[in-house]
Each structure stands twice: as C-alpha cells, then as structure tokens.
Design a protein around this motif. Structure first.
Motif, PDB file in Angstrom:
ATOM      1  N   GLU A  87      86.506  63.345  55.920  1.00  0.00           N
ATOM      2  CA  GLU A  87      85.310  64.135  55.638  1.00  0.00           C
ATOM      3  C   GLU A  87      84.806  64.772  56.946  1.00  0.00           C
ATOM      4  O   GLU A  87      85.179  64.353  58.033  1.00  0.00           O
ATOM      5  N   ILE A  88      83.935  65.741  56.794  1.00  0.00           N
ATOM      6  CA  ILE A  88      83.264  66.324  57.949  1.00  0.00           C
ATOM      7  C   ILE A  88      81.973  65.554  58.199  1.00  0.00           C
ATOM      8  O   ILE A  88      81.166  65.345  57.284  1.00  0.00           O
ATOM      9  N   TYR A  89      81.777  65.119  59.418  1.00  0.00           N
ATOM     10  CA  TYR A  89      80.657  64.245  59.771  1.00  0.00           C
ATOM     11  C   TYR A  89      79.310  64.901  59.479  1.00  0.00           C
ATOM     12  O   TYR A  89      78.404  64.272  58.920  1.00  0.00           O
ATOM     13  N   GLU A  90      79.159  66.145  59.849  1.00  0.00           N
ATOM     14  CA  GLU A  90      77.846  66.790  59.762  1.00  0.00           C
ATOM     15  C   GLU A  90      77.428  67.097  58.326  1.00  0.00           C
ATOM     16  O   GLU A  90      76.234  67.143  58.011  1.00  0.00           O
ATOM     17  N   GLY A 225      83.551  64.569  63.553  1.00  0.00           N
ATOM     18  CA  GLY A 225      82.356  65.298  63.943  1.00  0.00           C
ATOM     19  C   GLY A 225      82.402  65.838  65.360  1.00  0.00           C
ATOM     20  O   GLY A 225      83.351  65.601  66.112  1.00  0.00           O
ATOM     21  N   ASN A 226      81.357  66.572  65.701  1.00  0.00           N
ATOM     22  CA  ASN A 226      81.208  67.167  67.028  1.00  0.00           C
ATOM     23  C   ASN A 226      80.661  66.101  67.985  1.00  0.00           C
ATOM     24  O   ASN A 226      79.461  65.845  68.007  1.00  0.00           O
ATOM     25  N   ASN A 227      81.556  65.491  68.748  1.00  0.00           N
ATOM     26  CA  ASN A 227      81.204  64.401  69.663  1.00  0.00           C
ATOM     27  C   ASN A 227      80.636  63.181  68.945  1.00  0.00           C
ATOM     28  O   ASN A 227      79.989  62.329  69.557  1.00  0.00           O
ATOM     29  N   ARG A 228      80.876  63.116  67.651  1.00  0.00           N
ATOM     30  CA  ARG A 228      80.494  61.959  66.849  1.00  0.00           C
ATOM     31  C   ARG A 228      81.581  61.695  65.818  1.00  0.00           C
ATOM     32  O   ARG A 228      82.300  62.604  65.416  1.00  0.00           O
ATOM     33  N   LEU A 378      90.601  58.848  69.192  1.00  0.00           N
ATOM     34  CA  LEU A 378      89.149  58.969  69.276  1.00  0.00           C
ATOM     35  C   LEU A 378      88.751  60.404  69.602  1.00  0.00           C
ATOM     36  O   LEU A 378      87.776  60.934  69.048  1.00  0.00           O
ATOM     37  N   TYR A 379      89.507  61.046  70.481  1.00  0.00           N
ATOM     38  CA  TYR A 379      89.223  62.455  70.779  1.00  0.00           C
ATOM     39  C   TYR A 379      89.421  63.308  69.527  1.00  0.00           C
ATOM     40  O   TYR A 379      88.622  64.214  69.247  1.00  0.00           O
ATOM     41  N   PHE A 380      90.474  63.012  68.763  1.00  0.00           N
ATOM     42  CA  PHE A 380      90.750  63.752  67.530  1.00  0.00           C
ATOM     43  C   PHE A 380      89.583  63.617  66.555  1.00  0.00           C
ATOM     44  O   PHE A 380      89.185  64.580  65.896  1.00  0.00           O
ATOM     45  N   GLN A 381      89.005  62.414  66.465  1.00  0.00           N
ATOM     46  CA  GLN A 381      87.891  62.163  65.551  1.00  0.00           C
ATOM     47  C   GLN A 381      86.591  62.806  66.037  1.00  0.00           C
ATOM     48  O   GLN A 381      85.766  63.227  65.224  1.00  0.00           O
ATOM     49  N   MET A 382      86.403  62.874  67.376  1.00  0.00           N
ATOM     50  CA  MET A 382      85.134  63.339  67.955  1.00  0.00           C
ATOM     51  C   MET A 382      85.294  64.695  68.640  1.00  0.00           C
ATOM     52  O   MET A 382      84.506  65.048  69.511  1.00  0.00           O
ATOM     53  N   MET A 383      86.285  65.454  68.258  1.00  0.00           N
ATOM     54  CA  MET A 383      86.608  66.710  68.921  1.00  0.00           C
ATOM     55  C   MET A 383      85.394  67.648  68.977  1.00  0.00           C
ATOM     56  O   MET A 383      84.767  67.917  67.949  1.00  0.00           O
ATOM     57  N   PRO A 384      85.039  68.125  70.160  1.00  0.00           N
ATOM     58  CA  PRO A 384      83.889  69.033  70.270  1.00  0.00           C
ATOM     59  C   PRO A 384      84.089  70.288  69.431  1.00  0.00           C
ATOM     60  O   PRO A 384      85.215  70.758  69.244  1.00  0.00           O
ATOM     61  N   ALA A 385      82.995  70.826  68.938  1.00  0.00           N
ATOM     62  CA  ALA A 385      83.062  72.055  68.146  1.00  0.00           C
ATOM     63  C   ALA A 385      83.672  73.169  68.969  1.00  0.00           C
ATOM     64  O   ALA A 385      83.364  73.343  70.149  1.00  0.00           O
ATOM     65  N   GLY A 386      84.568  73.926  68.337  1.00  0.00           N
ATOM     66  CA  GLY A 386      85.226  75.019  69.035  1.00  0.00           C
ATOM     67  C   GLY A 386      86.510  75.408  68.333  1.00  0.00           C
ATOM     68  O   GLY A 386      86.815  74.912  67.241  1.00  0.00           O
ATOM     69  N   PRO A 387      87.314  76.288  68.946  1.00  0.00           N
ATOM     70  CA  PRO A 387      88.542  76.776  68.309  1.00  0.00           C
ATOM     71  C   PRO A 387      89.526  75.668  67.924  1.00  0.00           C
ATOM     72  O   PRO A 387      90.125  75.711  66.848  1.00  0.00           O
ATOM     73  N   GLN A 388      89.701  74.663  68.804  1.00  0.00           N
ATOM     74  CA  GLN A 388      90.640  73.591  68.502  1.00  0.00           C
ATOM     75  C   GLN A 388      90.184  72.778  67.297  1.00  0.00           C
ATOM     76  O   GLN A 388      90.985  72.442  66.413  1.00  0.00           O
ATOM     77  N   GLN A 389      88.895  72.506  67.245  1.00  0.00           N
ATOM     78  CA  GLN A 389      88.337  71.760  66.111  1.00  0.00           C
ATOM     79  C   GLN A 389      88.467  72.567  64.822  1.00  0.00           C
ATOM     80  O   GLN A 389      88.828  72.035  63.763  1.00  0.00           O
ATOM     81  N   GLU A 390      88.196  73.873  64.899  1.00  0.00           N
ATOM     82  CA  GLU A 390      88.296  74.722  63.715  1.00  0.00           C
ATOM     83  C   GLU A 390      89.733  74.786  63.198  1.00  0.00           C
ATOM     84  O   GLU A 390      89.983  74.741  61.995  1.00  0.00           O
ATOM     85  N   GLN A 391      90.692  74.861  64.141  1.00  0.00           N
ATOM     86  CA  GLN A 391      92.100  74.892  63.741  1.00  0.00           C
ATOM     87  C   GLN A 391      92.495  73.574  63.063  1.00  0.00           C
ATOM     88  O   GLN A 391      93.187  73.577  62.043  1.00  0.00           O
TER      89      GLN A 391
END
Length: 470
Positions: A87-90, A225-228, A378-391
């Motif tokens: 799921e998406i955290y936010e 999520g974004n850093n969460r 953990l980085y994959f789960q908390m990936m900061p919002a941006g192009p990599q996360q969107e992809q």
C-alpha cells in the motif's frame, strides 16, 4: 540429531534472547555443556515491551528450527504467511499483492511465520532447558575475558569456561571486550523504529480495520512512504496484530534514546506518523505502549574473536541490523547452527581457536550481505518522494493491472530475487562444507606433522642409543 563432539567443553553464553537460547540448543545438540546468563529475571522479561511485539521468521531460519525438532511447538504459536500486500503510506492506496512462490518455499525447506517475540523466546527457552542447558535468569555481567576464559558477575562471583559467547545484543559487553568500544552506541542514527501491537478484538470492531483479519490468505501488509514506512501482520499465539513503524528522527531538543521497557506516550508515536493512511492512525490509537529504537546503519565489525581465541560474538553483537529487519531474529539462529556444527567436530582444545575463527570466516560475508540487503529493503520502503519513487510505484501498479505479482519486474523484482537468495541459504551445510574442504585437511596435516616429529624423535633416540652402545 547432530553428531556429538568427541570432546565436550563448557560454553558460557552471555545473553538469553533469541540468539543466546538458539546457541544453547545448538551446542547441547552436539554434546557441549552450556550456561546461559540472562540479565532479566523471568517476570521482568514479560514486562519488556519489545518482547510483546511481533517477529517475522523467514524460511531460512524456520527450516533450521524445524530441523532442531521445534516445528510442532512453533506451529502452535505462529501463523504461516503466504502473501504480501503493498500500500501507499500516505493514502492507503492498494498497489498490489505478491504471493510467496511455493517452489521457492519448497526449495528452502521452511515457511514464512508470524508470531509474538515472547512466543518465540518461550519456545526456545523450553527447548534449551529440555536439552540440558542451564539458564541463569536475573544475572548481570560486570566483565568478561578470554584470557583463562571467565565471566565476572556484578555479585562478585566469577564463572570459568572454555569458550565465552557474546549473544548480548547490539550494546554488548562482550563486543566492548573484543572491539574496545560499543559500536552501536557510537554510530549515528537515521530514523526511529516503533514496535507495538493492536488487540484483534478492537480491530475487528472497526469496519475499516476488520478486513485485516478477514483475508483469504494470511498476508503481511507493507506501506511504502516518503521517509516513512509501516509493516503489519496478524500473529499466532495471541489475538493481536503486529505494527512496525519507521519514521524520521524527532527534533534535536527531544530525546530519541532507545526505550524498550515502556514509558512512552502513545501520542508521541501518533505525532510521528505524519500524513498517513487513516487506518494506520486508527491502529496507532488502539495500540499498546510501544517500544522505540534508533535505526542505525552499522559498518561490518572487523573482529568477532578475541586475541586469545576463546571468546566470540554472534547475533546482533557481531553484525547489527537496522531495527525491525526481517532477518533480525534469523541471523542469530543461523550463527548458532554454524557454531555448533563446527564444534561437533571438536577432538582437542587446540581446535577451539581454529573453530572460532572459522565461524567468523564462514559467517561474515553472509551476514554482511544480509545487513546490506536489509538496509536496501528499508530504503526501498522509505524511498524519498521523487522520480525513483514514482517509477517504483508505477511499475508495481502496472504489474497489478496485468494480473501479475508486484515483484514481477523492475526494481521491485530485484528486491524479490535478493530475498529468494537469502532464504535459500543453509547454515549447517556451510559448516559441513568447511569441515570437508578445510577442517579435515588441517587435522590431517597436523597429524602428519605430529607423526613426522615422532619419527624424527625416534630416529634421534635410536641414533643416541647406537652411539652409547659403541
């Protein structure tokens, strides 16, 4: 049952958690004497909130415990997982499902189990006692030394052993004795991990939360999520839902020290959630008092064995993982299996140092790869919002739209392939391979050297005898 060692020696294991109790079971299986020193008394252990949280046992560790004869006991207190929902955290948007591949599970020989930490510890404690280990609860260690291996207790009592094993967690007294510092305490932290549980009855009474208990297959829920990030799952043994949360550190003027034994304000945890799936906020309001742990990325520790070759670290003391890692409990059990397998070949005390160094040689690459994989997860789960996360998210949405697993391709697929590799590891086979390839060769070379020395000595004595008679 594993083969018994020709020579039985005494081990003192500092730490009576998962790693320490697993070590006791494994070493007793091969015939060694084991004393476990645990700082908490039995009633105190029940109050440590971290033990009330959930733990996930991946196939690489469940198969070891099954092999030790603990499958029936574990099945009674656990739930077998067959899938993961993302799921998406936010927002709580459903991204897709991944089913654990039956072929992969068959090849590993284990299952993916969900249970309470305290339930796992109880199974291991009972097995250690049944195997003949001595577990001394309420015992605090003041110092340890591998020089004439001994442990000094805070009461002034000194205990002697042939080998001391440090299974006393991240901030380890054995680690400090070997390395010279507290590696975990000295490292900076990146985020915070909260571990708590939610009563099943309260969740089923809420229409939004009840579906977590009505799945067609037992699933682990992962929120990206974004850093969460968050992970949740139903546990066996007690009607509760485990909730793991990774969130940013708080403001500098606020203390983020580890808090294992309660005393945290639930409002603090809820504030740390930030913008999140409304269901997560509901669970946080219903949750038990959480434990809080700093999440740190620790570089590999160079030395696991002391200079005397009689003291060794294992588990989190030797290779700390980020708090809440999937493999957190598994690595200590794998360590125990390898250590015991090596010491099943013990014939004389001269081999002790060799076996302890072989243990590190066998385990350090495996553990370093697992630590790295957990850091990447953990980085994959908390990936900061941006192009990599969107992809990442778009690739998983596309897979779901095609009726495929969310880990069927792209960056997510790489994560899954890495997991499959980690799960396929067989700890005891690694130790057996070392013995066949190196241990036996060393012993034979040593025996040849002793035979040659004996022949040379006999020749010299014969020569002296001839000269004396002439």
């Amino acid at each position: 049952m594993s083969g018994k060692a020709e020579l039985s020696i005494k081990f003192i294991v500092v730490g009576g958690g998962i790693a320490g109790l697993a070590c006791a079971i494994a070493l007793r299986r091969v015939g060694h004497c084991v004393v476990v020193l645990e700082q908490y008394s039995d009633p105190d252990i029940s109050k440590v909130k971290m033990l009330h949280g959930g733990i996930r046992l991946p196939p690489n560790v469940s198969k070891v415990l099954f092999h030790w004869g603990l499958e029936r006991a574990l099945r009674k207190v656990s739930i077998t997982s067959s899938a993961m929902e993302v799921e998406i955290y936010e927002t709580g948007e459903f991204i897709g499902t991944h089913w654990w591949e039956e072929e992969v599970l068959r090849e590993t020989g284990g299952d993916f189990l969900f249970l309470h930490h305290v339930g796992l510890r109880q199974v291991l404690y009972d097995a250690a006692i049944a195997a003949g280990a001595e577990v001394r609860a309420g015992t605090s260690v003041a110092s340890v030394s591998g020089d004439g291996p001994h442990v000094k207790l805070t009461t002034g009592e000194t205990l002697l052993a042939d080998v001391i094993v440090g299974a006393d967690g991240r901030s380890s007294i054995v680690q400090r004795a070997i390395v010279g510092k507290d590696v975990f305490d000295a490292a900076p932290y990146q985020s915070l991990f909260y571990n708590t549980t939610v009563p099943g009855a309260l969740m089923r009474a809420d229409p939004q939360l009840a579906p977590f208990f009505k799945q067609s297959a037992e699933s682990m829920f992962v929120w990206l999520g974004n850093n969460r990030s968050a992970v949740g799952y139903r546990m066996g043994g007690k009607d509760e839902f485990a909730l793991h949360l990774w969130v940013p550190a708080r403001q500098k003027e606020q203390s983020d020290d580890d808090c294992w034994g309660g005393g945290l304000d639930l409002k603090e945890m809820r504030r740390q959630l930030g913008e999140c799936d409304p269901r997560l906020l509901k669970m946080a309001k219903l949750a038990a008092t959480p434990a809080r742990v700093q999440v740190k990325m620790i570089a590999p520790i160079e030395d696991w064995v002391d200079e005397h070759g009689r003291m060794v670290m294992m588990g989190e003391a030797a290779h700390p993982l980020p708090a809440g890692s999937l493999q957190g409990g598994a690595m200590g059990v794998e360590d125990a299996a390898v250590l015991a397998k090596l010491f099943s070949h013990l014939q004389n005390r001269d081999q002790i140092s060799t076996f302890l160094h072989a243990f590190q040689d066998l385990r350090e690459d495996r553990c370093a790869s697992v630590v790295h994989a957990e850091q990447c997860n953990l980085y994959f789960q908390m990936m900061p919002a941006g192009p990599q996360q969107e992809q990442r998210d778009q690739e998983m949405r596309a897979k779901t739209a095609q009726g495929e697993s969310v880990f069927g391709g792209g960056e997510a697929s790489e994560q899954w392939e890495q997991l499959k590799h980690l799960w396929g590891y067989d700890a005891e086979d690694e130790a057996d391979d070392w013995w066949v390839k190196w241990g036996l060769l060393r012993e034979r070379a040593k025996q040849r050297s002793l035979d040659m020395e004996a022949e040379m000595k006999a020749t010299r004595l014969g020569s002296l005898g001839l000269r004396a008679s002439s």
